[in-house]
Design an enzyme around this catalytic site. Structure first.
Site, PDB file in Angstrom:
ATOM      1  N   LEU A 170       9.436  -9.649 -13.135  1.00 38.10           N
ATOM      2  CA  LEU A 170       8.766  -8.552 -13.828  1.00 38.10           C
ATOM      3  C   LEU A 170       9.613  -8.365 -15.358  1.00 38.10           C
ATOM      4  O   LEU A 170       8.549  -7.927 -16.133  1.00 38.10           O
ATOM      5  CB  LEU A 170       9.106  -7.212 -13.128  1.00 38.10           C
ATOM      6  CG  LEU A 170       8.490  -7.105 -11.657  1.00 38.10           C
ATOM      7  CD1 LEU A 170       9.039  -5.730 -10.984  1.00 38.10           C
ATOM      8  CD2 LEU A 170       7.342  -7.568 -11.356  1.00 38.10           C
TER       9      LEU A 170
ATOM     10  N   ALA B 182       7.029 -10.490 -17.463  1.00 41.46           N
ATOM     11  CA  ALA B 182       5.656 -10.022 -17.772  1.00 41.46           C
ATOM     12  C   ALA B 182       5.914  -8.653 -18.718  1.00 41.46           C
ATOM     13  O   ALA B 182       5.054  -8.492 -19.423  1.00 41.46           O
ATOM     14  CB  ALA B 182       5.133  -9.622 -16.344  1.00 41.46           C
TER      15      ALA B 182
ATOM     16  N   GLU C 276       3.532  -2.847 -13.554  1.00 45.61           N
ATOM     17  CA  GLU C 276       4.841  -3.624 -14.043  1.00 45.61           C
ATOM     18  C   GLU C 276       6.036  -2.428 -14.346  1.00 45.61           C
ATOM     19  O   GLU C 276       6.747  -2.364 -15.372  1.00 45.61           O
ATOM     20  CB  GLU C 276       4.801  -4.082 -15.566  1.00 45.61           C
ATOM     21  CG  GLU C 276       3.941  -5.362 -15.339  1.00 45.61           C
ATOM     22  CD  GLU C 276       4.917  -6.341 -14.399  1.00 45.61           C
ATOM     23  OE1 GLU C 276       5.936  -6.152 -14.471  1.00 45.61           O
ATOM     24  OE2 GLU C 276       4.290  -7.388 -14.404  1.00 45.61           O
TER      25      GLU C 276
ATOM     26  N   PRO D 104       0.857  -1.318  -0.093  1.00 44.65           N
ATOM     27  CA  PRO D 104       0.068   0.054   0.022  1.00 44.65           C
ATOM     28  C   PRO D 104       0.802   1.237  -0.190  1.00 44.65           C
ATOM     29  O   PRO D 104       0.401   2.236  -0.474  1.00 44.65           O
ATOM     30  CB  PRO D 104      -0.818  -0.054   1.504  1.00 44.65           C
ATOM     31  CG  PRO D 104      -0.886  -1.714   1.724  1.00 44.65           C
ATOM     32  CD  PRO D 104       0.529  -2.080   1.193  1.00 44.65           C
TER      33      PRO D 104
END
Ligand code: TGC
Ligand code: FAD
Length: 386
Positions: free
Chosen positions: A241, A244, A365, A134
């Protein structure tokens, strides 16, 4: 497929066949329903097993673990076709393949690979990837508060992950946490473990055909066998990452094709002042921008795929492609929406849905600006991130 330079000649017959099969399947099973899914804010869970059967999940991983074992360009073409329908569908496959299967493949034990990869490839099991917290996602190492405290043969996990794709529909979550020595470890956490919950995040105006959740871990006690034994630093999640982002660089071009084709069709049939708007220089300028960026982007990812297959790819190469292709797709979606006029504000047309989705893709990303800073650091040797 939109291909102004006949770049498809650069692909193997097998890669072309995979692209055509993916398009045929998605045009039949997803395109006719996507507007409804997006408006309802639902991800089509019934397609998960079909994605597995089509080889869409972790398709560039080896066949011995149940994946399709295709080339990186073929994998990219699948991401392209998924995102031509909707970024949410591509996100599902990106997370399952690049962020759940890949970390198990790269950092897991042989037993973990044999246990999880075939089920994930088949779509019998869904996974999620919890890195962002968060307090902010751009600095995942610095901001990580999730803790993994060793207790005999167990680890006790506490913390909160935010904005997690597939979170509430996953049976396992890859959770990144710091141990007592601040080493970053990855864990395969079964989501039915006591203390784990995944409240869904609502009210999204982007990626509505995708499940996004918070992951809450309250004294989640898991056996050390669930640790990814080869993880141990920030490099592990960052390397996932890269996988992706590679798929996103391809996928964004699928969205670009969708909005370009729709805008071109519309421009050719919309008459104002006695002529189609396609005859106007201002409209042509917008269409030519889209076509140029699609053409350049496709050559870029084709080269990227070859470098990935050859093992010469650096993560900064992927940053350049993700940053570029997503931003030009987002700009194109806005231009397409403009060409459609008032019609463009409704989901009767695809442009605004892609435009709103691509706002997320430009952010997740690694935001556009974070990739600017990653590249700036690479070329100048000066770190403007910190
Ligand atoms: P930094 O010093 O840059 O890196 C630490 C070590 O890791 C290496 N490295 C990478 N390796 C592989 N792939 C990458 N992408 C890598 N980036 C860095 C680096 O070479 C270094 O290695 P070594 O040997 O020198 O130790 O670490 P930093 O803390 O300065 O990192 C800054 C930064 C900006 C690079 C990084 O934190 C970052 O990329 N931030 C963006 C975070 C992000 O992208 N989060 C995505 C969360 S997942 C998600 O959004 C899923 S969306 C769903 C979908 O995909 O559809
Ligand atoms: P922040 O990091 O708080 O950044 C806010 C702004 O400040 C941005 O504009 C950023 O570019 C800028 N900024 C930050 N640092 C700097 C700097 N040094 N210099 C200049 N500008 C800076 N995460 C996961 O782990 N798993 C998932 O599955 C996942 N799925 C997602 C799905 C959706 C729909 C969305 C929206 C996000 C998802 N994310 C996921 C999180 C995503 O990766 C983060 O949103 C992203 O990394 C940015 O983090 P942040 O939103 O906290 O922004």
């Amino acid at each position: 497929m939109l291909d102004y330079y006949q770049a498809m000649e650069l692909f193997s017959p097998e890669e072309r066949q995979i692209q055509a099969a993916a398009r045929k399947f998605l045009d039949a099973e997803a395109m006719p329903h996507i507007r409804e899914w997006w408006e309802e804010g639902t991800f089509p869970r019934r397609l998960i097993r079909a994605f597995g059967e089509m080889g869409f999940l972790g398709s560039n991983l080896p066949e011995e673990y149940g994946a399709a074992g295709v080339s990186n360009n073929a994998y990219g073409l699948i991401m392209y076709e998924l995102e031509r329908v909707d970024s949410g569908l591509r996100s599902f496959a990106s997370v399952q393949g690049a962020l759940v299967m890949y970390p198990i493949y790269a950092y897991g034990s042989e037993e973990q690979k044999r246990e999880y990869l075939p089920k994930l490839a088949a779509g019998e099991m869904v996974g999620s990837f919890g890195l962002t917290e968060p307090d902010g996602g751009s600095d995942p190492g610095g901001n990580m508060k999730t803790k993994a405290v060793r207790d005999g043969d167990y680890y006790v996990l506490n913390g909160t992950k935010m904005w997690i794709t597939n979170g509430s529909i996953s049976q396992i979550a890859i959770i990144w946490a710091k141990d007592e020595e601040d080493k970053i470890l990855g864990f395969i956490v079964p989501t039915d473990t006591p203390g784990f919950s995944a409240p869904e995040i609502h009210h999204k105006m982007s990626l509505r055909a995708s499940v996004t959740s918070e992951l809450v871990l309250e004294d989640v006690r898991i056996h050390k066998d669930y640790l990814l034994p080869k993880s141990g630093s920030l490099k592990a999640p960052l390397s996932c990452l890269t996988q992706a982002r590679y798929g996103i660089a391809w996928g964004a071009l699928g969205a670009l094709e969708a909005v370009y084709s729709e805008a071109l069709d519309f421009a050719q049939s919309r008459i104002t002042f006695g002529r189609p708007i396609a005859a106007r220089q201002l409209i042509q300028d917008k269409l030519v921008y889209m076509l140029s960026e699609h053409t350049k982007g496709l050559l870029l990812v084709w080269k990227l795929g070859n470098m990935k297959d050859a093992g010469t790819l650096k993560h900064t190469h992927v940053s350049l492609a993700k940053r570029n292709n997503v931003r030009v797709a987002l700009v194109s979606a806005r231009l397409a929406r403009e060409i459609l006029g008032a019609n463009g504000i409704t989901t009767e047309y695809h442009a605004i849905r892609h435009m709103l989705n691509l706002e997320t893709v430009d952010t997740y990303e690694g935001t556009h600006d974070i990739h600017t800073l990653i590249l700036g650091r690479d070329i100048t040797g000066e770190n403007a991130l910190t």
